[in-house]
Design a protein around this motif. Structure first.
Motif, PDB file in Angstrom:
ATOM      1  N   SER A   1      -3.379 -82.462 -36.830  1.00  0.00           N
ATOM      2  CA  SER A   1      -4.043 -81.168 -37.035  1.00  0.00           C
ATOM      3  C   SER A   1      -3.371 -80.073 -36.209  1.00  0.00           C
ATOM      4  O   SER A   1      -3.163 -78.957 -36.698  1.00  0.00           O
ATOM      5  N   ALA A   2      -3.032 -80.393 -34.965  1.00  0.00           N
ATOM      6  CA  ALA A   2      -2.343 -79.412 -34.117  1.00  0.00           C
ATOM      7  C   ALA A   2      -0.983 -79.062 -34.710  1.00  0.00           C
ATOM      8  O   ALA A   2      -0.586 -77.890 -34.715  1.00  0.00           O
TER       9      ALA A   2
ATOM     10  N   GLY B   1      -1.243 -76.593 -37.434  1.00  0.00           N
ATOM     11  CA  GLY B   1      -1.318 -75.226 -36.920  1.00  0.00           C
ATOM     12  C   GLY B   1       0.055 -74.686 -36.551  1.00  0.00           C
ATOM     13  O   GLY B   1       0.363 -73.518 -36.809  1.00  0.00           O
TER      14      GLY B   1
ATOM     15  N   TRP C   1      -6.328 -73.841 -34.523  1.00  0.00           N
ATOM     16  CA  TRP C   1      -6.281 -74.387 -33.158  1.00  0.00           C
ATOM     17  C   TRP C   1      -7.611 -74.202 -32.446  1.00  0.00           C
ATOM     18  O   TRP C   1      -8.072 -75.098 -31.742  1.00  0.00           O
TER      19      TRP C   1
ATOM     20  N   LEU D   1      -9.999 -76.684 -33.807  1.00  0.00           N
ATOM     21  CA  LEU D   1      -9.626 -78.019 -33.354  1.00  0.00           C
ATOM     22  C   LEU D   1     -10.102 -78.256 -31.921  1.00  0.00           C
ATOM     23  O   LEU D   1     -10.698 -79.299 -31.618  1.00  0.00           O
ATOM     24  N   VAL D   2      -9.863 -77.294 -31.039  1.00  0.00           N
ATOM     25  CA  VAL D   2     -10.313 -77.429 -29.646  1.00  0.00           C
ATOM     26  C   VAL D   2     -11.832 -77.538 -29.604  1.00  0.00           C
ATOM     27  O   VAL D   2     -12.390 -78.403 -28.913  1.00  0.00           O
TER      28      VAL D   2
END
Length: 149
Positions: free
Chosen positions: A83-84, A87, A136, A139-140
């Motif tokens: 996922s990162a 981004g 991002w 996600l975080v």
């Protein structure tokens, strides 16, 4: 005193309506472009949900699916890393579209492309980079909120 509170409530409702619908309209305009158009529409509906039951009914199943998807997405470290990297890919594409380099001419299904990227320019590039930062951030948030220790 009671009249002032009532007036404040009316102003709040009007501001909520105007802001919510303005955000929805901006999202509809941005929807066909690469970027967060659909998320902006959902943000507008979220604002409108303060005043309208139909907006709450639209958001409730979406909220459940979003939480389910977020939990699935952060269940393992490889998913988080992918996922990162997604981004990062969006950010790189945003920079490329912003810079708008000359590309070779080619054809796909009878549609010609080149020497410029389709929809090239700062607007598309900015939309893609903004999408990367939104991804991002989500996600975080998902890792902090739903990642099982």
């Amino acid at each position: 005193m009671e009249g002032r509170a009532r007036d404040q409530g009316v102003v709040e409702r009007v501001v909520t309506e105007v802001l919510g619908w303005a955000v929805v309209v901006i999202g509809i305009i941005l929807w066909p472009l690469p970027g967060p158009g659909l998320l902006i529409i959902l943000a507008g509906i979220t604002i409108l949900a303060r005043q309208h039951a139909w907006a709450r009914r639209v958001l409730d199943p979406l909220r459940e699916k979003a939480v389910e998807a977020a939990r699935f997405g952060v269940a393992t470290w490889p998913r988080i890393v992918l996922s990162a990297l997604g981004g990062v890919w969006l950010a790189v594409l945003g920079v490329v579209w912003w810079v708008s380099p000359t590309i070779p001419e080619f054809e796909v299904l009878g549609v010609g492309f080149g020497p410029r990227l389709p929809a090239a320019g700062w607007a598309t590039g900015l939309g893609l980079v903004a999408s990367a930062f939104a991804a991002w951030g989500l996600l975080v948030y998902s890792v902090l909120r739903w990642r099982e220790r």
